[in-house]
Design a protein around this motif. Structure first.
Motif, PDB file in Angstrom:
ATOM      1  N   MET A 167      49.746 -82.281   6.117  1.00 58.10           N
ATOM      2  CA  MET A 167      48.936 -82.737   7.218  1.00 58.10           C
ATOM      3  C   MET A 167      47.487 -82.955   6.778  1.00 58.10           C
ATOM      4  O   MET A 167      46.899 -83.982   7.084  1.00 58.10           O
ATOM      5  N   ALA A 168      46.942 -81.988   6.068  1.00 54.06           N
ATOM      6  CA  ALA A 168      45.561 -82.104   5.601  1.00 54.06           C
ATOM      7  C   ALA A 168      45.407 -83.290   4.651  1.00 54.06           C
ATOM      8  O   ALA A 168      44.387 -83.989   4.680  1.00 54.06           O
ATOM      9  N   HIS A 169      46.435 -83.541   3.815  1.00 55.17           N
ATOM     10  CA  HIS A 169      46.403 -84.666   2.880  1.00 55.17           C
ATOM     11  C   HIS A 169      46.385 -85.991   3.645  1.00 55.17           C
ATOM     12  O   HIS A 169      45.636 -86.910   3.284  1.00 55.17           O
ATOM     13  N   LEU A 170      47.168 -86.096   4.706  1.00 49.98           N
ATOM     14  CA  LEU A 170      47.211 -87.307   5.520  1.00 49.98           C
ATOM     15  C   LEU A 170      45.866 -87.552   6.197  1.00 49.98           C
ATOM     16  O   LEU A 170      45.355 -88.676   6.208  1.00 49.98           O
ATOM     17  N   ILE A 171      45.280 -86.498   6.732  1.00 48.14           N
ATOM     18  CA  ILE A 171      43.972 -86.626   7.388  1.00 48.14           C
ATOM     19  C   ILE A 171      42.903 -87.018   6.366  1.00 48.14           C
ATOM     20  O   ILE A 171      42.066 -87.879   6.636  1.00 48.14           O
ATOM     21  N   ASP A 172      42.933 -86.423   5.179  1.00 47.18           N
ATOM     22  CA  ASP A 172      41.969 -86.780   4.132  1.00 47.18           C
ATOM     23  C   ASP A 172      42.118 -88.237   3.710  1.00 47.18           C
ATOM     24  O   ASP A 172      41.130 -88.939   3.504  1.00 47.18           O
ATOM     25  N   TRP A 173      43.375 -88.702   3.584  1.00 47.22           N
ATOM     26  CA  TRP A 173      43.631 -90.088   3.211  1.00 47.22           C
ATOM     27  C   TRP A 173      43.098 -91.024   4.287  1.00 47.22           C
ATOM     28  O   TRP A 173      42.426 -92.016   3.991  1.00 47.22           O
TER      29      TRP A 173
END
Length: 167
Positions: A1-7
């Motif tokens: 989830m954090a990776h998607l938000i960062d992307w």
């Protein structure tokens, strides 16, 4: 989830930055033209408007995450117990619903622009109208990610940069 938000945050920052650079370039051409030549190219007015629309289209979702959109934190954060979390959650859900309801009308609005061209640049207006679709889509995705994050416990829904926070 954090990776998607960062992307997504990186994509939105890039779009916001490019829109701002186009805006700066167009205004610079306007100022130089009016100051030293006596007139500026007519297309700079349209390009400035289009850049502002895309700046809002990309930047609104970033503003949701950072807390720069209009909030009523004084009310919601002053509530006892879990009420502040519930208000943040309800707010994110309402933003998501609002965006979902407006996506199809924005799509039709964008499609209508394919039959029109801008007067100065000759650009198909669906490129300008598409900024509204972009804004709703990006804001809706940001709200959806906030809702999912709050439901899974990965975030409490608070904006990232509350005024007065010390980093």
């Amino acid at each position: 989830m954090a990776h998607l938000i960062d992307w997504m945050r990186s994509l939105l920052r890039l779009g916001t930055g490019v829109s701002f650079l186009v805006l700066i370039a167009a205004v610079t051409v306007q100022v130089i033209g009016r100051s030293f030549i006596g007139s500026s190219p007519v297309w700079t007015e349209e390009l400035t408007r289009f850049a502002l629309l895309y700046l809002a289209g990309f930047g609104t979702a970033l503003a949701l995450w950072s807390g720069d959109l209009v909030n009523v934190d004084l009310v919601s954060e002053g509530l006892p117990g879990r009420w502040s979390w519930l208000m943040r959650f309800a707010s994110a859900v309402l933003v998501l619903i609002f965006c979902a309801l407006l996506i199809m009308p924005a799509w039709r609005y964008t499609a209508i622009g394919a039959m029109q061209t801008s007067p100065a640049m000759g650009l198909r207006m669906n490129w300008a109208h598409g900024s509204v679709l972009l804004l709703l889509a990006m804001l809706g995705i940001a709200a959806l990610l906030r809702v999912i994050g709050m439901m899974t416990g990965t975030t409490d829904g608070r904006p990232e940069n509350l005024l007065g926070d010390v980093e």
